[in-house]
Design an enzyme around this catalytic site. Structure first.
Site, PDB file in Angstrom:
ATOM      1  N   THR A  88       0.857  -1.186   0.000  1.00 54.02           N
ATOM      2  CA  THR A  88       0.000   0.000   0.000  1.00 54.02           C
ATOM      3  C   THR A  88       0.890   1.230   0.000  1.00 54.02           C
ATOM      4  O   THR A  88       1.661   1.457   0.934  1.00 54.02           O
ATOM      5  CB  THR A  88      -0.971   0.049   1.209  1.00 54.02           C
ATOM      6  OG1 THR A  88      -0.229  -0.016   2.424  1.00 54.02           O
ATOM      7  CG2 THR A  88      -1.978  -1.087   1.158  1.00 54.02           C
TER       8      THR A  88
ATOM      9  N   VAL B   4       0.383   3.685   3.025  1.00 51.60           N
ATOM     10  CA  VAL B   4       0.766   3.327   4.391  1.00 51.60           C
ATOM     11  C   VAL B   4       2.115   2.595   4.398  1.00 51.60           C
ATOM     12  O   VAL B   4       3.075   3.051   5.001  1.00 51.60           O
ATOM     13  CB  VAL B   4      -0.317   2.467   5.088  1.00 51.60           C
ATOM     14  CG1 VAL B   4       0.146   2.032   6.480  1.00 51.60           C
ATOM     15  CG2 VAL B   4      -1.633   3.238   5.190  1.00 51.60           C
ATOM     16  N   CYS B   5       2.203   1.472   3.693  1.00 56.05           N
ATOM     17  CA  CYS B   5       3.401   0.640   3.759  1.00 56.05           C
ATOM     18  C   CYS B   5       4.620   1.291   3.114  1.00 56.05           C
ATOM     19  O   CYS B   5       5.751   1.055   3.543  1.00 56.05           O
ATOM     20  CB  CYS B   5       3.148  -0.701   3.074  1.00 56.05           C
ATOM     21  SG  CYS B   5       1.777  -1.644   3.780  1.00 56.05           S
ATOM     22  N   THR B   6       4.400   2.094   2.063  1.00 52.79           N
ATOM     23  CA  THR B   6       5.517   2.621   1.278  1.00 52.79           C
ATOM     24  C   THR B   6       5.924   4.024   1.694  1.00 52.79           C
ATOM     25  O   THR B   6       7.116   4.319   1.810  1.00 52.79           O
ATOM     26  CB  THR B   6       5.141   2.638  -0.222  1.00 52.79           C
ATOM     27  OG1 THR B   6       4.626   1.355  -0.578  1.00 52.79           O
ATOM     28  CG2 THR B   6       6.339   2.965  -1.089  1.00 52.79           C
TER      29      THR B   6
END
Length: 195
Positions: A114, A117-119
């Protein structure tokens, strides 16, 4: 800014949270396309022998396990993956940050499941810490197109270079007539086109 090509001798790849549950939350890009792109990056890294750091978050919960294909493509990186316990910014996890530093590379290619959020947070943290970062925008996505757009704009404004799967694969290969370049064409590019 002076352009210096990312290649097998100077770059490392970070694949963040490509987990089956989390991937189902992404709606800004088609699931199959996102999965194909993430696996194309993994295959390219394997062929070029790029250092790869994998991480996951809370695999035993709704996020689910990492894509099993990553285990087949990158067995050592898969076995050594950093299992975070809910820490959002992977770079805030001491084990993950140590694994990134251990690659010895200052040029990093990041794809997170994502982007919003994740990146975004590890990418911005790494730029702050002096790394040159390319984020592969189409090997991840977000729950909404607006969320994805905001994340990509925020990263670009923060000094991250945005790229695509095909673009970064071509940059890393550099020459399709080398043994590795030919292997990437046959095992990555042509395979993806036939899928």
């Amino acid at each position: 800014m002076v352009y210096e090509r990312f290649n097998a001798d100077n770059a490392a790849m970070l694949l963040i949270d490509h987990q089956v549950g989390t991937m189902s939350w992404v709606h800004s890009i088609h699931f199959g396309e996102m999965k194909r792109n993430a696996l194309m990056l993994a295959e390219t890294a394997r062929i070029l022998r790029l250092p790869v750091v994998l991480t996951s978050s809370m695999e035993e919960y709704a996020q689910g396990p990492l894509l099993s294909e990553l285990g087949s493509i990158l067995p050592a990186a898969f076995a050594a993956r950093i299992k975070r316990v809910g820490i959002v910014n992977a770079m805030d996890d001491e084990n993950y940050a140590a694994a990134v530093r251990a690659t010895g590379r200052k040029k990093l290619i990041i794809a997170g499941v994502t982007n919003d959020v994740c990146t975004v947070f590890p990418a911005l943290s790494l730029v702050r810490d002096g790394y040159e970062v390319q984020v592969v925008a189409d090997a991840g996505g977000s729950p909404s197109k607006m969320g994805d757009d905001m994340a990509l704009r925020r990263m670009e404004k923060g000094g991250v270079t945005l790229t695509s799967t095909n673009q970064v694969i071509a940059e890393l290969a550099g020459n399709w007539t080398t043994p590795e370049g030919s292997q990437i064409v046959q095992e990555v590019v042509m395979k993806a086109l036939q899928a």
